[in-house]
Design a protein around this motif. Structure first.
Motif, short mmCIF file in Angstrom:
data_model
loop_
_atom_site.label_atom_id
_atom_site.label_comp_id
_atom_site.label_asym_id
_atom_site.label_seq_id
_atom_site.Cartn_x
_atom_site.Cartn_y
_atom_site.Cartn_z
N GLY A 164 0.78 -1.23 0.00
CA GLY A 164 0.00 0.00 0.00
C GLY A 164 0.81 1.27 0.00
N VAL A 165 2.11 1.20 -0.27
CA VAL A 165 2.96 2.38 -0.27
C VAL A 165 2.99 2.98 -1.68
CG1 VAL A 165 5.28 3.28 0.11
CG2 VAL A 165 4.37 1.46 1.60
N PRO A 166 2.66 4.27 -1.86
CA PRO A 166 2.79 4.90 -3.17
C PRO A 166 4.26 4.93 -3.60
CG PRO A 166 1.40 6.23 -1.74
CD PRO A 166 2.06 5.19 -0.86
N THR A 167 4.55 4.49 -4.81
CA THR A 167 5.93 4.38 -5.27
C THR A 167 6.07 4.95 -6.67
OG1 THR A 167 5.58 2.19 -6.25
CG2 THR A 167 6.30 2.27 -3.94
N TYR A 168 7.33 5.25 -7.00
CA TYR A 168 7.73 5.45 -8.39
C TYR A 168 8.47 4.18 -8.79
CZ TYR A 168 6.67 10.45 -8.29
OH TYR A 168 6.05 11.65 -8.20
N THR A 169 8.03 3.53 -9.84
CA THR A 169 8.66 2.28 -10.25
C THR A 169 9.19 2.42 -11.67
OG1 THR A 169 8.33 -0.12 -10.45
CG2 THR A 169 6.51 1.27 -11.13
N SER A 170 10.34 1.81 -11.92
CA SER A 170 10.97 1.83 -13.24
C SER A 170 11.47 0.43 -13.55
CB SER A 170 12.15 2.82 -13.26
OG SER A 170 11.72 4.12 -12.91
N LEU A 171 11.60 0.14 -14.84
CA LEU A 171 12.08 -1.19 -15.21
C LEU A 171 12.91 -1.11 -16.48
CD1 LEU A 171 10.05 -2.35 -17.72
CD2 LEU A 171 8.47 -2.41 -15.82
N LEU A 172 13.87 -2.06 -16.59
CA LEU A 172 14.72 -2.22 -17.76
C LEU A 172 14.66 -3.67 -18.20
CD1 LEU A 172 17.91 -0.17 -16.75
CD2 LEU A 172 16.21 0.46 -18.46
N ARG A 173 14.65 -3.89 -19.49
CA ARG A 173 14.61 -5.25 -20.00
C ARG A 173 16.04 -5.78 -20.10
NH1 ARG A 173 11.38 -7.33 -25.37
NH2 ARG A 173 11.57 -9.57 -24.93
N SER A 174 16.21 -7.05 -19.70
CA SER A 174 17.53 -7.68 -19.74
C SER A 174 17.94 -7.96 -21.18
CB SER A 174 17.50 -8.99 -18.94
OG SER A 174 18.68 -9.74 -19.17
N ASN A 175 19.22 -7.72 -21.49
CA ASN A 175 19.73 -8.01 -22.82
C ASN A 175 20.02 -9.49 -23.03
OD1 ASN A 175 19.72 -5.25 -23.52
ND2 ASN A 175 21.69 -4.95 -22.49
N GLN A 176 20.19 -10.25 -21.95
CA GLN A 176 20.53 -11.67 -22.04
C GLN A 176 19.30 -12.57 -21.97
OE1 GLN A 176 23.39 -13.17 -22.55
NE2 GLN A 176 24.70 -11.37 -22.59
N SER A 177 18.16 -12.00 -21.54
CA SER A 177 16.97 -12.82 -21.37
C SER A 177 15.75 -11.97 -21.68
CB SER A 177 16.88 -13.35 -19.93
OG SER A 177 16.71 -12.26 -19.03
N SER A 178 14.60 -12.53 -21.55
CA SER A 178 13.36 -11.78 -21.73
C SER A 178 12.84 -11.24 -20.41
CB SER A 178 12.29 -12.68 -22.37
OG SER A 178 12.07 -13.83 -21.56
N TRP A 179 13.67 -11.28 -19.38
CA TRP A 179 13.25 -10.80 -18.07
C TRP A 179 13.23 -9.27 -18.03
CZ3 TRP A 179 17.39 -14.03 -14.98
CH2 TRP A 179 17.11 -15.41 -15.15
N SER A 180 12.45 -8.71 -17.10
CA SER A 180 12.44 -7.28 -16.83
C SER A 180 12.93 -7.08 -15.40
CB SER A 180 11.03 -6.69 -16.99
OG SER A 180 10.61 -6.73 -18.34
N ILE A 181 13.88 -6.18 -15.25
CA ILE A 181 14.44 -5.87 -13.93
C ILE A 181 13.73 -4.62 -13.43
CG2 ILE A 181 16.54 -5.52 -12.61
CD1 ILE A 181 16.43 -8.14 -14.27
N ASN A 182 13.11 -4.73 -12.27
CA ASN A 182 12.25 -3.67 -11.75
C ASN A 182 12.78 -3.16 -10.42
OD1 ASN A 182 9.41 -3.59 -9.79
ND2 ASN A 182 9.73 -2.06 -11.36
N LEU A 183 12.73 -1.82 -10.25
CA LEU A 183 13.14 -1.20 -8.99
C LEU A 183 12.13 -0.11 -8.66
CD1 LEU A 183 15.32 -1.22 -6.78
CD2 LEU A 183 16.52 0.54 -8.07
N ALA A 184 11.59 -0.14 -7.46
CA ALA A 184 10.59 0.85 -7.01
C ALA A 184 11.10 1.56 -5.77
CB ALA A 184 9.25 0.16 -6.72
#
Length: 567
Positions: free
Chosen positions: A257-277
């Motif tokens: 329930g904490v309001p956040t700013y979240t951003s993500l980058l897609r991995s170049n080695q996989s189809s994963w997304s790395i997310n940091l809030a």
């Protein structure tokens, strides 16, 4: 003399707004406090905003480092698997020996297991099972199949281990023997292994996660309820950005329930997304709190300034009220003043005391002066009445009348100013000439010559009016209407006091005799015809107007201006 003396000017009326001392002090408090507070607010907001930008930049760098660390870890694991795939025991089919090498590799890497697959999904070697244990055939074989078909390493999304069903991800590389792809070699990595990659980059208060292409959580820091969130869909705000190379500063709300700013980058080695809030308060909080402090400080400064201004104004008002009472008491006599706390007010009281003492002995002089003023006011009103009547007769419309009437009143006012400066004793004829001509031409265009001669008040007013009309006509139609025009004016006086004044224009436009008599002509001729011994001659010479006036240098009768006799 067509349109002689007509001038147009606008009339302006201004209202005067008066304020008490308290209002000025309050205004001073506001104008002093607001700029200082505004400057401090700007600097504070600037520094906090710059700090916020630095925090954002640090956050973005942290996310990039986390994505790069994940890519580097996957690349290293791929390299290790590719080295293991070149094992001679594997090429020669000695799978038991190869298994021992794989056991050492999986320990070194830190994975769950290394498994060798045939193209049909049958396991050939599995480091988690005993050497003689039966090996299962895998049904979910997409990652390994793609590695065999494409000949390139592949990284999976969330899967379940065949042996115990725990959530894992797999990295698979093709195995070439004799130039032909025979097998697929993969390693399973636990979700805790993935979470450990984020430990260095996810600080307290932040939320980091790794998400597969289907939007399922592979890892999360910090953990919530152990690993229960692994395999759950990510939050909707992040889910909407999956597949994009990057997404920055998305407003979201965390699972707690904490309001956040979240951003993500897609991995170049996989189809994963790395997310940091990061909590919004970390980014916006300092700015919001700074604005709140600025508002509070501004309000406090204004209230304090207004309170001090009110306190000081009371002291001023008390002193001014005492001064007012003292001034009112001067009617009954100049009493010794009672001094207060403001030195300027005390000085005014002392001055009033001395002035009042002097005025007490001068009541008879004031009465005589008032009688003289009343007499002169009556004469002046008669003069104004005649100017108004003659201006009306020579004007074609209301605007021309107003302009002419105003110009003649100003000329009369200038003459009164000269007389006032000389205490109504008289004015030199040269002063009258120079002041009248000053607005129309500079000294380089004037030739003025004549003896020093002091004219009495009535003659001063008459000659000023005549010269004003001649100057106005010269500015509109004569020598002053062109840059080359010049004027020669001279006078003489005989022993009887008769003055002969000559006005001669030259180098101006061609002069034509007017077809009708304007106000100037009527005024000048009427004025000089109304006194014994006075005369005027107007010569409309084509080369320039010439006017010769003759008048006495002293009052002959006690009455109004001679021009008042003209109608």
């Amino acid at each position: 003399m067509r349109g002689l003396g007509s001038r147009r000017r606008g009339w302006f009326r201004r209202s005067l707004l008066t304020w008490p001392v308290s209002a000025y002090l309050l205004l001073l408090a506001i104008t002093t406090a607001v700029p200082v507070t505004a400057c401090a607010a700007f600097l504070a907001y600037h520094f906090v905003a710059e700090s916020s930008q630095l925090t954002k930049a640090e956050y973005e760098d942290r996310l990039r480092l986390m994505r790069n660390a994940a890519d580097l870890r996957i690349a290293n694991i791929i390299d290790d698997l590719q080295v293991l795939a070149l094992s001679p025991s594997l090429a020669q089919g000695r799978f038991a020996e190869f298994r021992e090498h794989a056991v050492q590799a999986v320990k070194l890497i830190g994975g769950v297991a290394i498994v060798l697959y045939a193209p049909d999904g049958q396991q050939i070697a599995n480091t988690r099972l005993e050497l003689d244990a039966p090996l299962p055939k895998r049904t979910e074989f997409d990652v390994e199949r793609r590695a065999i078909e494409t000949g390139r390493p592949q990284v999976s999304g969330l899967q379940r281990a065949v042996v115990d069903g725990q959530p894992i991800v797999t990295i698979a590389v093709p195995v070439r023997i004799g130039g032909e792809i025979r097998y697929a070699l993969n390693i399973g990595l636990s979700t805790r292994y993935l979470s450990s990659m984020m430990d260095e980059y996810v600080s307290a208060g932040m939320v980091g996660s790794i998400i597969d292409a289907n939007g399922l959580l592979l890892a999360r820091r910090p953990l919530l309820d152990g690993d229960d969130l692994v395999g759950q869909p990510t939050i909707p705000a992040v889910m909407a950005q999956l597949g994009k190379p990057s997404a920055w500063w998305i407003e979201a709300v965390s699972r707690t329930g904490v309001p956040t700013y979240t951003s993500l980058l897609r991995s170049n080695q996989s189809s994963w997304s790395i997310n940091l809030a990061v909590p919004r308060d970390v980014i916006d909080g300092p700015l919001h709190r700074t604005v709140e402090w600025i508002v509070a400080l501004t309000a406090f400064t204004l209230v304090l300034g207004l309170a001090l201004a009110r306190l000081i104004s009371r002291r001023f008002l008390a002193e001014f009220s005492d001064l007012e009472r003292y001034v009112a008491g001067l009617r009954s006599g100049a009493a010794e003043p009672k001094l207060g706390a403001i030195s300027e007010v005390n000085r005014m009281k002392k001055v009033l005391y001395h002035v009042g003492s002097e005025l007490a002995g001068a009541l008879k002089q004031q009465k005589a002066l008032l009688d003289e003023i009343n007499h002169r006011v009556k004469n002046t009103l008669g003069t104004v009445q005649s100017i108004a009547r003659l201006s009306r007769a020579s004007s074609s419309d209301l605007n021309e009348y107003a302009a002419a009437f105003e110009g003649r009143l100003l000329a009369l006012s200038q003459a009164y100013n000269l007389l006032t400066e000389n205490n109504w004793v008289g004015v030199s004829l040269e002063s009258i000439v120079r002041q009248t001509l000053a607005p129309y031409a500079g000294p380089e265009r004037l030739d003025i010559d004549g003896p020093d001669l002091l004219l009495p008040p009535k003659v001063t007013l008459a000659i000023s009016a005549a010269l004003q009309e001649l100057s106005t006509n010269a500015a509109k139609y004569g020598a002053f209407s062109v840059p080359s025009g010049k004027l020669q004016i001279s006078w003489t006086v005989d022993e009887t006091g008769l003055v002969r004044l000559s006005w001669t224009e030259r180098d101006g436009p061609l002069v034509h005799k007017p077809t009708r008599r304007g106000f100037g002509t009527k005024m000048i001729t009427g004025m000089f015809a109304g006194e014994t011994g006075w005369s005027v001659n107007l010569d409309f010479n084509p080369g320039g107007l010439r006017c010769v006036m003759q008048f006495w240098s002293r009052d002959q009768v006690d009455g109004d201006l001679p021009l008042m006799e003209a109608s």
